[in-house]
Design an enzyme around this catalytic site. Structure first.
Site, short mmCIF file in Angstrom:
data_model
loop_
_atom_site.label_atom_id
_atom_site.label_comp_id
_atom_site.label_asym_id
_atom_site.label_seq_id
_atom_site.Cartn_x
_atom_site.Cartn_y
_atom_site.Cartn_z
N GLU A 1 -18.11 -11.41 7.48
CA GLU A 1 -17.13 -12.14 6.43
C GLU A 1 -16.27 -13.02 7.39
O GLU A 1 -16.00 -13.09 8.38
CB GLU A 1 -16.32 -11.20 5.56
CG GLU A 1 -17.24 -10.22 4.99
CD GLU A 1 -16.35 -9.08 3.99
OE1 GLU A 1 -16.62 -8.82 3.07
OE2 GLU A 1 -15.41 -8.60 4.73
N ASP B 1 -7.24 -10.86 2.06
CA ASP B 1 -7.31 -12.18 3.25
C ASP B 1 -6.40 -13.17 3.01
O ASP B 1 -6.44 -13.77 2.04
CB ASP B 1 -8.82 -12.68 3.18
CG ASP B 1 -9.70 -11.73 3.07
OD1 ASP B 1 -9.53 -10.37 3.03
OD2 ASP B 1 -10.87 -12.24 2.84
#
Ligand code: FRU
Length: 502
Positions: A221, A42
């Site tokens: 998320e 990420d």
């Protein structure tokens, strides 16, 4: 040994050496950010400060698979040329450094200085996880007083303790001027929890959102809440966008990022409808969020991979890249509002040469290889034509590998087929066809293809439908054939050849 043998050996050796140089290996993207080496997932802590864009990222410096997470760091003045910096955050006794955000604390609310860059992130305690406790993810702070070069962990960490929720992570923080509070958007298992704080240290829970709405194929998320302004009837109207990644549960398979459009009053997020919308319908855009401190402009960037196969893709010294930075804006079509994305204009500055052609007739098939020939597989191709015929764009390499993007008007769908686009054997779900709905009601089809070594991003209909897919071909995609069911006219074709950033 003959001279010819010696010379060819030398040539081979020099080609091999070039291919081993960092940033020049097989599959390495030419203008997408990827780490010099090792594992990345990420994007984190994206913030602009003093004219510099910071991109932190989930990083494991010891291997090309996921491991104890650090925050890697890269900086750029123009959003396209990136310089990798030393690691910003290391795991400590509280845990690994998971995803999070960064803000500039100009009101000095934390009390460490008005120029402080403050990172807010999840600390994941692997020991707690092993013991099956339910509070092993907590939120912590670190601050930098030298423009993000070095960080000091806040001594009172963690600042937001877990109330007993196994998935309690990925804080996205922004300042909400009306209530003079920091707002934290946190992924808490199957929903988003909103917290507020006057000083980044003391957090109060405000509300929750998301139970029973949107996609719930897996845990939620990497949320991100931000305003987008749109002019309606000559007046400006602010909408609040809530981005939520979901893994699995994406629009095709595995990881995907949905968003909600609504209103935010400092306490509660109210969606305007219950429609599930996706930032990107392709398989490879996950955990994307936007830069903070960029004024009204909203720039998004995602991790160009999918948890289904991210740890097995066939790169040798590094794993995974980011999408190009994208401008987000609201667009109405078919009576509905969408968050559309377009390449950040900075990407176009890599353009070395532009070709424009008009009125190209495709009588069931046409070879357009001459257009792509000297691009080295790095280009932006814009196509405009009517939206009433089925049309396929077959990109291929000198090795015969094929990556196909198609439009099917009967199903009102776009699709990408990467089954023949090179190495697909590392995962059973990789060599497939992925579809996306066409959301636009425009009579014209407008397609923007952003092609790099190992990825294709398609922005259809002014960025209302976006599809991103990675691929691993031996040679670049420098050939193009267009196939249609009938006679099709490409009203306009524009090609920009892009330079590599390395
Ligand atoms: C999303 C994610 C986050 C987490 C990070 C760990 O891809 O699972 O929820 O913070 O990756 O690396």
């Amino acid at each position: 040994m003959s001279r010819i043998f010696h010379v060819s050996l030398l040539l081979l050796l020099s080609a091999w050496c070039r291919a081993q140089k960092p940033y020049h290996e097989l599959y390495r993207p030419g203008f997408h950010f990827s780490p010099k080496e090792k594992w990345m997932n990420d994007p984190n802590g994206m913030v602009r400060y003093d004219g510099v864009y910071h991109l932190f990222f989930q990083y494991y410096p010891n291997d090309i698979v996921w491991g104890p997470m650090h925050w890697g760091h890269a900086t750029s003045k123009d959003l396209v040329h990136w310089q990798q910096q030393p690691i910003a955050l290391y795991p400590d006794s509280i845990g690994y450094i998971f995803s999070g955000s960064a803000v500039i604390d100009s009101n000095n609310t934390l009390g460490v200085g008005a120029r402080a860059m403050v990172a807010i992130f999840t600390q994941h305690d692997p020991e707690g996880e092993k013991r099956h406790t339910n509070n092993f993810q907590n939120q912590s702070l670190a601050y930098s007083l030298d423009n993000g070069t070095t960080f000091t962990k806040y001594p009172g960490n963690p600042v937001l303790k877990n109330p007993g929720i196994t998935d309690f992570r990925d804080p996205s923080v922004s300042w909400f001027p009306r209530t003079r509070r920091w707002i934290m958007t946190l992924a808490t298992k199957d929903r988003i929890s909103f917290y507020s704080s006057p000083d980044l240290k003391d957090w109060t829970k405000e509300s929750e959102f998301g139970e029973g709405i949107g996609s719930h194929g897996g845990v939620w998320e990497c949320p991100n809440l931000f305003p987008l302004v749109r002019t309606e009837h000559e007046r400006e109207k602010t909408y609040w966008i809530l981005i939520v990644s979901n893994n699995p549960g994406g629009p095709n398979f595995g990881s995907g990022t949905q968003y909600f459009i609504g209103q935010w009053d400092g306490h509660v997020f109210k969606p305007q409808d219950t429609v599930t919308r996706w930032i990107d319908y392709g398989p490879d855009d996950y955990a994307g969020v936007t830069w903070s401190n960029t004024g009204r402009r909203r720039i998004f960037l995602g991790w160009m991979s999918n948890w289904e196969y991210a740890t097995t893709v066939p790169t040798a010294t590094w794993r995974n890249a980011m999408t190009i930075p994208r401008n987000l804006f609201l667009e109405e079509t078919g009576g509905r509002l969408y968050v559309a994305s377009k390449p950040a204009p900075e990407v176009y500055k890599l353009s070395r040469h532009t070709t424009a052609l008009t009125h190209l007739t495709v009588d069931s098939t046409r070879n357009l290889t001459n257009v792509l020939q000297d691009t080295a597989g790095r280009y932006i191709l814009n196509i405009r034509g009517a939206a009433d015929e089925s049309v396929d764009f077959v990109f291929s390499s000198a090795a015969g590998e094929k990556l196909i993007f198609g439009y099917n008007p009967n199903k009102n769908q776009y699709w990408i087929d990467r089954s023949g686009a090179g190495n697909v054997n590392f995962h059973p779900g990789f060599g497939s066809t992925y579809t996306a709905p066409r959301l636009s009601d425009n009579n014209n089809l407008d397609l923007e293809f952003v092609m790099d070594r190992s990825s294709l991003e398609v922005f259809a209909d002014n960025g209302v439908t976006v599809m991103t897919a990675v691929y691993f071909s031996r040679a670049p995609m420098i050939r193009l054939r267009v196939n249609t069911t009938n006679v099709y006219v490409i009203k306009k074709l524009t090609l920009m050849k892009l330079a590599s950033i390395w």
